[in-house]
Motif scaffolding. Structure first.
Motif, mmCIF file in Angstrom:
data_model
loop_
_atom_site.group_PDB
_atom_site.id
_atom_site.type_symbol
_atom_site.label_atom_id
_atom_site.label_comp_id
_atom_site.label_asym_id
_atom_site.label_seq_id
_atom_site.Cartn_x
_atom_site.Cartn_y
_atom_site.Cartn_z
ATOM 1 N N TYR A 1 49.597 47.375 53.669
ATOM 2 C CA TYR A 1 49.099 46.191 54.372
ATOM 3 C C TYR A 1 47.605 45.994 54.119
ATOM 4 N N PHE A 2 46.819 47.056 54.160
ATOM 5 C CA PHE A 2 45.389 46.921 53.921
ATOM 6 C C PHE A 2 45.113 46.435 52.504
ATOM 7 N N THR A 3 45.921 46.848 51.542
ATOM 8 C CA THR A 3 45.767 46.374 50.174
ATOM 9 C C THR A 3 46.078 44.882 50.087
ATOM 10 N N ILE A 4 47.178 44.453 50.696
ATOM 11 C CA ILE A 4 47.537 43.030 50.694
ATOM 12 C C ILE A 4 46.473 42.214 51.402
ATOM 13 N N SER A 5 45.982 42.699 52.524
ATOM 14 C CA SER A 5 44.941 42.010 53.272
ATOM 15 C C SER A 5 43.664 41.874 52.445
ATOM 16 N N SER A 6 43.288 42.920 51.728
ATOM 17 C CA SER A 6 42.070 42.839 50.913
ATOM 18 C C SER A 6 42.250 41.874 49.742
ATOM 19 N N VAL A 7 43.462 41.821 49.174
ATOM 20 C CA VAL A 7 43.725 40.854 48.095
ATOM 21 C C VAL A 7 43.548 39.428 48.620
ATOM 22 N N LEU A 8 44.115 39.139 49.786
ATOM 23 C CA LEU A 8 43.987 37.790 50.346
ATOM 24 C C LEU A 8 42.540 37.474 50.708
ATOM 25 N N ASN A 9 41.797 38.442 51.219
ATOM 26 C CA ASN A 9 40.383 38.210 51.535
ATOM 27 C C ASN A 9 39.567 37.949 50.276
ATOM 28 N N GLU A 10 39.859 38.665 49.193
ATOM 29 C CA GLU A 10 39.163 38.425 47.927
ATOM 30 C C GLU A 10 39.493 37.040 47.381
ATOM 31 N N VAL A 11 40.746 36.636 47.498
ATOM 32 C CA VAL A 11 41.145 35.297 47.034
ATOM 33 C C VAL A 11 40.417 34.226 47.841
ATOM 34 N N ARG A 12 40.287 34.449 49.141
ATOM 35 C CA ARG A 12 39.575 33.480 49.990
ATOM 36 C C ARG A 12 38.133 33.306 49.523
ATOM 37 N N LYS A 13 37.490 34.394 49.109
ATOM 38 C CA LYS A 13 36.094 34.331 48.686
ATOM 39 C C LYS A 13 35.924 33.718 47.303
ATOM 40 N N GLU A 14 36.898 33.934 46.397
ATOM 41 C CA GLU A 14 36.699 33.594 44.991
ATOM 42 C C GLU A 14 37.494 32.395 44.489
ATOM 43 N N ALA A 15 38.426 31.867 45.267
ATOM 44 C CA ALA A 15 39.321 30.832 44.751
ATOM 45 C C ALA A 15 38.956 29.428 45.242
ATOM 46 N N HIS A 16 37.708 29.177 45.503
ATOM 47 C CA HIS A 16 37.276 27.858 45.986
ATOM 48 C C HIS A 16 37.680 26.759 45.013
ATOM 49 N N GLY A 17 38.377 25.756 45.516
ATOM 50 C CA GLY A 17 38.752 24.603 44.714
ATOM 51 C C GLY A 17 39.899 24.822 43.750
ATOM 52 N N MET A 18 40.535 25.961 43.751
ATOM 53 C CA MET A 18 41.660 26.217 42.844
ATOM 54 C C MET A 18 42.919 25.532 43.353
ATOM 55 N N SER A 19 43.795 25.207 42.425
ATOM 56 C CA SER A 19 45.090 24.636 42.796
ATOM 57 C C SER A 19 45.985 25.733 43.374
ATOM 58 N N PRO A 20 47.024 25.352 44.126
ATOM 59 C CA PRO A 20 47.939 26.369 44.662
ATOM 60 C C PRO A 20 48.571 27.259 43.588
ATOM 61 N N SER A 21 48.903 26.680 42.426
ATOM 62 C CA SER A 21 49.506 27.513 41.373
ATOM 63 C C SER A 21 48.486 28.498 40.794
ATOM 64 N N ALA A 22 47.230 28.088 40.689
ATOM 65 C CA ALA A 22 46.192 29.004 40.207
ATOM 66 C C ALA A 22 45.940 30.113 41.232
ATOM 67 N N ILE A 23 45.988 29.768 42.507
ATOM 68 C CA ILE A 23 45.832 30.778 43.557
ATOM 69 C C ILE A 23 46.983 31.774 43.486
ATOM 70 N N ARG A 24 48.204 31.279 43.290
ATOM 71 C CA ARG A 24 49.368 32.170 43.185
ATOM 72 C C ARG A 24 49.237 33.103 41.976
ATOM 73 N N ASP A 25 48.749 32.570 40.849
ATOM 74 C CA ASP A 25 48.546 33.406 39.663
ATOM 75 C C ASP A 25 47.498 34.496 39.922
ATOM 76 N N THR A 26 46.437 34.122 40.632
ATOM 77 C CA THR A 26 45.389 35.093 40.968
ATOM 78 C C THR A 26 45.950 36.195 41.861
ATOM 79 N N ILE A 27 46.720 35.807 42.866
ATOM 80 C CA ILE A 27 47.328 36.794 43.762
ATOM 81 C C ILE A 27 48.285 37.693 42.991
#
Length: 122
Positions: free
Chosen positions: A39-65
């Motif tokens: 859970y902590f790993t998944i939570s950190s992945v989502l927090n990193e995406v929140r910080k770095e994925a500004h303006g990305m499309s949903p499909s690009a966000i999914r690819d990043t995750i």
């Protein structure tokens, strides 16, 4: 009568009860630590995406995750279980899952996790 007041320590039954309680708590810890590490790993992945994925499309966000899940070896959920919904202020990314872990004989432990982040539009 004086001897009864001078006795100190724990009885055999008390000691056995204490050993059983410590053993059960140890087994709980051993079984649940990997679940919480996931859970902590998944939570950190989502927090990193929140910080770095500004303006990305949903499909690009999914690819990043998906890439981050592969790097961090997340296997309890896959990227398709992550809900990604655009909204006026950005993109809502959330995940809800349960993990069942065998505990003792036919008893299992169930842990339910929920994490949501908001990725800003700009």
């Amino acid at each position: 009568m004086l001897n009864l007041h001078r006795q100190r320590g724990i009885s055999l039954v008390g000691g056995l009860g204490l050993v059983i309680i410590v053993a059960i708590l140890g087994l709980l810890t051993i079984r649940l630590l990997p679940v919480y590490f996931d859970y902590f790993t998944i939570s950190s992945v989502l927090n990193e995406v929140r910080k770095e994925a500004h303006g990305m499309s949903p499909s690009a966000i999914r690819d990043t995750i998906e890439r981050r899940f592969e790097v961090n070896q997340v296997e309890v959920i896959n990227v398709h279980e992550v809900q990604i919904r655009p909204n006026p202020s950005g993109t809502a990314v959330s995940v809800h899952y349960e993990e069942r872990v065998p505990f003792l004989a036919n008893l299992s432990l169930v842990a339910s996790f929920d994490k949501a982040v908001e990725v800003p539009a700009h």
